[in-house]
Every structure is written in C-alpha cells, then in structure tokens.
Enzyme design. Structure first.
Site, PDB file in Angstrom:
ATOM      1  N   GLU A 241     -74.225 -98.884  42.151  1.00  0.00           N
ATOM      2  CA  GLU A 241     -73.218 -99.935  42.198  1.00  0.00           C
ATOM      3  C   GLU A 241     -72.024 -99.623  41.310  1.00  0.00           C
ATOM      4  O   GLU A 241     -70.868 -99.786  41.721  1.00  0.00           O
ATOM      5  CB  GLU A 241     -73.846-101.271  41.791  1.00  0.00           C
ATOM      6  CG  GLU A 241     -72.865-102.441  41.832  1.00  0.00           C
ATOM      7  CD  GLU A 241     -73.541-103.763  41.496  1.00  0.00           C
ATOM      8  OE1 GLU A 241     -74.478-104.140  42.238  1.00  0.00           O
ATOM      9  OE2 GLU A 241     -73.153-104.399  40.507  1.00  0.00           O
ATOM     10  N   ARG A 267     -36.067-105.692  48.451  1.00  0.00           N
ATOM     11  CA  ARG A 267     -35.559-106.829  47.689  1.00  0.00           C
ATOM     12  C   ARG A 267     -34.249-106.442  46.990  1.00  0.00           C
ATOM     13  O   ARG A 267     -34.221-105.509  46.182  1.00  0.00           O
ATOM     14  CB  ARG A 267     -36.600-107.259  46.657  1.00  0.00           C
ATOM     15  CG  ARG A 267     -36.153-108.344  45.693  1.00  0.00           C
ATOM     16  CD  ARG A 267     -35.995-109.678  46.363  1.00  0.00           C
ATOM     17  NE  ARG A 267     -35.888-110.746  45.379  1.00  0.00           N
ATOM     18  CZ  ARG A 267     -35.587-112.006  45.683  1.00  0.00           C
ATOM     19  NH1 ARG A 267     -35.353-112.347  46.945  1.00  0.00           N
ATOM     20  NH2 ARG A 267     -35.522-112.925  44.736  1.00  0.00           N
ATOM     21  N   GLN A 278     -34.338 -99.211  36.536  1.00  0.00           N
ATOM     22  CA  GLN A 278     -35.342 -98.425  35.836  1.00  0.00           C
ATOM     23  C   GLN A 278     -36.532 -99.268  35.373  1.00  0.00           C
ATOM     24  O   GLN A 278     -37.679 -98.811  35.403  1.00  0.00           O
ATOM     25  CB  GLN A 278     -34.703 -97.729  34.633  1.00  0.00           C
ATOM     26  CG  GLN A 278     -35.596 -96.680  33.991  1.00  0.00           C
ATOM     27  CD  GLN A 278     -34.898 -95.955  32.866  1.00  0.00           C
ATOM     28  OE1 GLN A 278     -34.774 -96.500  31.773  1.00  0.00           O
ATOM     29  NE2 GLN A 278     -34.434 -94.737  33.134  1.00  0.00           N
TER      30      GLN A 278
END
Length: 385
Positions: A241, A267, A278
């Site tokens: 797991e 956008r 940046q």
C-alpha cells in the site's frame, strides 16, 4: 538506470487513462449504486486484480507496473477517492491473500475480488489503536470449533460497501508481534455490522466508515496466514500500500499541474498571460519539481519491492514525499488561480484529497520514526559525554 517504462506498460497506461476519463469520472461523492457500477467496469478492465497472479484471475503485474497503472488511473479520473478505494482494495486486501492465503482461500476469494464481483476492506484501525496497532482491543477467542470476535474498527476504507473484510484481532493479549491474527469475514455474517460512510474533508468518493463485531463466529479455515500472523499480514499489506497506492496521487498531481499550466497560459491580467509573470512561472516550476522528485522516489520504492528487497525505508521516504508534494501542489494550484482556486474545481479538490494522505498508511511522523530507526536512532542508550 533506465527511467523509461516498457512500451507495453506505456500502452497499457494510455489505454487506462482514456478508459478512466470516459467511464470512471463519477461525481466526486459516494453514491453506492454508481460506485458499484464503476467498480464492476474497473474489474472488467483488469484494474482490480492488476498484481494478482494470472492463475487467480489477475494480470500478474509487478510493483513498478502497478505504480504506473495507478498513476494512469489518477490522471484519468478526477474522482481520486474512487482511485483510492481501488488501490486500497488491491494492495491492502488482495495482496495479503496472495502472499498469506491458503490454496483454498485464494481459489475462493481472489477471482471474484479481481473481477469486480466483490469489494474488500482491511479492518485494522481502532479509535485507540491507529499508529500503535498493538493497542487494539478487538478480541478473538477460540471457542469450540470457531473463533468469536468482539470489538470495533474505525476509519476503514470501503467498509460501508464491502463484501469481504480482512479483520485484525488480538488472539494472545500481551503477545506483541505474534499476538494478532487476521480473519477473512464475509459481509452478512451474524454480528458483523458496517456503519455509514463518514463525511470527510477529502477523498469523498471513497466510502470510509466503522465496523462493529458482536460475537462474530469465524471458522479456523478463514484465518489468514495462521494464528499469530496478523502483524506479518499487516506489514505485508503496508509494504504494497505505501508504495503502489500513492501512484494515484502522482496521477492526480499530473492532472492538476497540466490544468494549472493551461490556466496560466490563458488567464490574462495587466495585458499579459499570468504565466509570463515570474512569480507565477516560478511557482509552477516548483510544483513540477516537487511532483517529479516524489515520482522518482516512488518508482525507486517500487523497484525495491519488485526485486524482493527490504523497501521499508524507500516506501516510507516515498510516502512522505508524495503526500507532502500533493498538499503543496494543491496549495500552489489554488494560489495560481486566485479566487477561482477556492471555488469548486481541480485545485481545491486535490488539496482536500491530499490532506488525508499525510495520515493514512501510517502518519508521516511515524514514517520518519521508522526511517530514523534504520539510521540507528532510538536503539541505543545515549552515551555519556
């Protein structure tokens, strides 16, 4: 070192991603009928028995391919909770039967669990026994020709809908590692009752709940691994797991990173796409750095598991890296989107789904304890200076 997956594995993953996008989307919440419908589709696709040997109805994949498959599943479905349930079923339930089951147990359970006919849950955790499994209070007493189990389990993945449970119980109080025993119990057994699904902060598509045992009679032939082997069964399940399940989170991170890059390119603010700033582009680079670093650690852990090595350290490091990277990537994806990031969507969903990953499969703090032990800390008394 070859970091490329084999061509057949790449093709398998591409097919799974396409299948998951088409058929395993869901609503992101637990709806029993729809959950089982998608479960059966996943079984037909071979996902539920991916690492189960072919003679028992599985695909016989190794750990590295299993991580890649879980990553593909995480990319394809936005319902990370469903992917989590699939992985918990396969790695925490089926693999213990593969490794510890008798021939009759394998024949009885594995084909139906691999096909999607049945859903499994591994009941370990209790309200007073989470990281400390030896504090559990569920008791199994041998009375006549059967074991009788009494106690309660909590935070059990798939419990509200499971058909088969692997239940850990104390058979030798104070017996430590050899005091626990694992039992395979069918849903509907008298005295066995699963509670409703929790309302959780994340992984809402995965049904998680309690399991109550009130004089549940289990025949000896349903003991998994033999009396006193419960801790070994638990450790075996965690081995799989902690390594392979977290591939689902790699896929979810990849999916959200890709959508974040696309968003930053579209956008426009102050006359330019925000990706040109940046502060935004560097944040996205940091997202990529965290994800790819965690991915390397997880595949390293899978390689160790595949070759039969002791991957305790690598699986612990990978579990920490993937879970922390997923949380940070979710936060950064929200930050790039601004106000849109806190409305319903991929970014906030990833963050909610990532938060539990720091806790399940052993908390990150426990993983650090385990790693520290391998470094020699906590084993020797401090020497006087």
């Amino acid at each position: 070192m070859n970091f490329d997956l084999p061509a057949d594995t790449e093709a398998m993953c591409a097919a799974l991603t396409a299948f998951a996008r088409r058929d395993l989307g869901g609503t992101g919440t637990f709806v029993p009928e729809d959950f089982r419908r998608r479960w059966q589709l996943a079984g037909k696709q071979g996902i539920l028995g991916a690492t189960v040997p072919e003679e028992h109805g599985g695909s016989g994949l190794g750990a590295v391919s299993a991580v890649a498959l879980m990553e593909a599943l995480g990319i394809g479905t936005a319902d990370t909770g469903f992917g989590f349930s699939v992985a918990a079923h396969l790695f925490a339930c089926l693999m213990p039967i593969v490794e510890f089951g008798t021939p009759d147990q394998k024949l009885l359970w594995l084909p139906r669990l691999s096909s999607g006919e049945l859903i499994a849950a591994h009941a370990i955790t209790e309200t007073e026994a989470g990281s400390d499994i030896f504090a559990m209070r569920t008791i199994a007493e041998l009375r006549g020709d059967s074991y009788v189990l009494n106690g309660s389990k909590a935070f059990i993945t798939n419990a509200p809908i499971a058909d088969v449970f692997i239940v850990q119980a104390v058979t030798e109080p104070g017996g430590g590692f050899f005091g626990l025993t694992s039992f395979i119990i069918e849903a509907g057994t008298p005295g066995l009752h699963a509670g409703p699904a929790y309302d959780k902060v994340g992984l809402r598509g995965s049904p998680t709940g309690e399991l109550h045992l009130d004089d549940v009679h289990v025949p000896p032939e349903h003991v998994l691994g033999g009396r006193g082997a419960g801790a070994a069964v638990f450790s075996g399940s965690m081995k799989w797991e902690r390594t392979c399940l977290f591939g689902v989170y790699l896929g979810a991170m990849r999916r959200v990173l890709d959508s974040t890059i696309e968003f930053a390119g579209e956008r426009v603010q102050f006359g330019a796409p925000i990706g040109e700033f940046q502060a935004v582009s560097h944040r996205i680079v940091d997202m990529m750095l965290g994800m790819e670093s965690a991915r390397l650690l997880l595949f390293k852990a899978a390689a160790e598991l595949a070759r039969g090595g002791n991957n305790e350290v690598w699986s612990a490091l990978a579990k920490i890296a993937v879970s922390e990277a997923a949380v940070q990537l979710g936060l950064d994806a929200i930050g790039v989107r601004g106000g849109l990031g806190i409305t319903d969507g991929a970014a906030e969903t990833l963050l909610r789904d990532a938060l539990p990953s720091r806790i399940f499969s052993g908390t990150n703090e426990i993983q650090k304890n385990n790693i520290a032990r391998t470094l020699g800390f906590g084993r020797r008394p401090a020497r006087r200076r």
